[in-house]
Enzyme design. Structure first.
Site, PDB file in Angstrom:
ATOM      1  N   HIS A  14       0.835  -1.207   0.000  1.00  0.00           N
ATOM      2  CA  HIS A  14       0.000   0.000   0.000  1.00  0.00           C
ATOM      3  C   HIS A  14       0.867   1.253   0.000  1.00  0.00           C
ATOM      4  O   HIS A  14       1.909   1.307   0.663  1.00  0.00           O
ATOM      5  CB  HIS A  14      -0.886   0.034   1.241  1.00  0.00           C
ATOM      6  CG  HIS A  14      -2.135  -0.796   1.105  1.00  0.00           C
ATOM      7  ND1 HIS A  14      -2.985  -0.693   0.027  1.00  0.00           N
ATOM      8  CD2 HIS A  14      -2.699  -1.726   1.929  1.00  0.00           C
ATOM      9  CE1 HIS A  14      -4.006  -1.526   0.189  1.00  0.00           C
ATOM     10  NE2 HIS A  14      -3.855  -2.166   1.334  1.00  0.00           N
ATOM     11  N   CYS A  65       0.552   1.927  -5.849  1.00  0.00           N
ATOM     12  CA  CYS A  65      -0.333   2.824  -6.593  1.00  0.00           C
ATOM     13  C   CYS A  65       0.257   4.237  -6.661  1.00  0.00           C
ATOM     14  O   CYS A  65       0.997   4.653  -5.783  1.00  0.00           O
ATOM     15  CB  CYS A  65      -1.709   2.884  -5.933  1.00  0.00           C
ATOM     16  SG  CYS A  65      -2.585   1.307  -5.925  1.00  0.00           S
ATOM     17  N   ARG A 119       0.403   2.831 -11.634  1.00  0.00           N
ATOM     18  CA  ARG A 119       1.331   2.073 -10.806  1.00  0.00           C
ATOM     19  C   ARG A 119       2.722   2.692 -10.877  1.00  0.00           C
ATOM     20  O   ARG A 119       3.166   3.139 -11.935  1.00  0.00           O
ATOM     21  CB  ARG A 119       1.403   0.603 -11.257  1.00  0.00           C
ATOM     22  CG  ARG A 119       0.091  -0.142 -11.126  1.00  0.00           C
ATOM     23  CD  ARG A 119      -0.329  -0.310  -9.683  1.00  0.00           C
ATOM     24  NE  ARG A 119      -1.588  -1.039  -9.563  1.00  0.00           N
ATOM     25  CZ  ARG A 119      -2.784  -0.464  -9.531  1.00  0.00           C
ATOM     26  NH1 ARG A 119      -2.877   0.866  -9.585  1.00  0.00           N
ATOM     27  NH2 ARG A 119      -3.874  -1.188  -9.428  1.00  0.00           N
TER      28      ARG A 119
END
Length: 278
Positions: free
Chosen positions: A186, A260, A269
């Site tokens: 994340h 991300c 990405r």
């Protein structure tokens, strides 16, 4: 002077009566609406605080605890267990010492000679059981970012990424092996381990510790933005299919970090590639 109003006998005089009930109902509706707006605002604020602050605190605590558990387990070296060796203890016969000494191998074959029964050797250990999906098996460290985080199998949000772990893409290489050891994490919320990997530059070191040893990689390329469908970045010989100028042509031992971008969005990405150096 105050003007006088003449009223004829029998004439009806109109009287205006203000409705207090309607005023009260309107004020009450306005109050209820204001309370509803304030309540909704507080709920949204609490959700934002939970997502941006509480999930980070909770996930980081769990991830660091998992790192401690892994390294404590790896630092414990079990002592080897001695294997009993069959021992034959001869018992002197009634003959002379010289006769007993000259009996050689036949002396230990006497019926009255007690011996320790042989112990069957333990079977060789079989292959280690394959770790369960989402089980942490390595520790990733990026000194430049002050990052220490466990690495687990799979890239499931619920069982891996949302716990603050870094996920290992299924089907990609193991640490230190030829191929592409590809990881995802994340960038925001749930520990956000990869929030600042955009700050990595060529030459920065990344280490991956496993039970067996520690592997060191060195950052070589950074792809600032690519499409989520760009599966080429995690192939054995990684190369972007969206931006073909980024990637490699020859086999090697690669490490890939993906997350991300931009922040608080999953539109694109960000990819960092490193090569094994030790």
């Amino acid at each position: 002077m105050v003007p006088r109003v003449r009223v004829r006998v029998g004439q009806r005089v109109p009287v205006v009566v203000q409705s207090r009930g309607r005023r009260r109902t309107g004020a009450r509706l306005l109050w209820v609406g204001a309370e509803t707006v304030v309540t909704c605002g507080l709920v949204v604020l609490l959700l934002v605080v939970h997502q941006l602050w509480w999930t980070n605190q909770q996930a980081r605590a769990e991830a660091l605890q998992q790192v401690r558990v892994l390294e404590r387990e790896w630092d414990i070296s079990p002592s080897p267990v001695p294997v009993p060796v069959p021992v034959s203890i001869p018992v002197p016969t009634s003959g002379s010492a010289g006769a007993g000494a000259g009996a050689g191998a036949g002396a230990s074959a006497d019926v009255g000679s007690p011996s320790v029964p042989p112990v069957a050797p333990s079977p060789p250990p079989g292959p280690a059981p394959r770790p369960a999906a989402s089980a942490a098996f390595a520790v990733l460290r990026i000194p430049r970012l002050g990052l220490t985080v466990p690495v687990a199998h799979g890239v499931s949000k619920r069982s891996v990424l949302d716990k603050g772990y870094v996920g290992h893409y299924p089907g990609t290489a193991s640490p230190g092996r030829t191929g592409n050891f590809a990881l995802a994490g994340h960038r925001n919320t749930h520990g956000e381990p990869f929030r600042y990997i955009n700050r990595l530059a060529k030459g920065d070191e990344i280490s991956v510790r496993t039970r067996e040893r520690t592997y060191v990689y060195r950052v070589d390329q950074v792809l600032r933005q690519t499409a989520p469908r760009d599966v080429g970045v995690v192939r054995a010989v990684p190369r972007s299919i969206v931006s073909p100028s980024y990637g490699y042509d020859t086999p090697g031992a690669y490490l890939t970090l993906t997350t991300c971008t931009p922040e608080f969005s999953s539109a694109y990405r960000l990819v960092v590639w490193a090569k094994l150096v030790a």
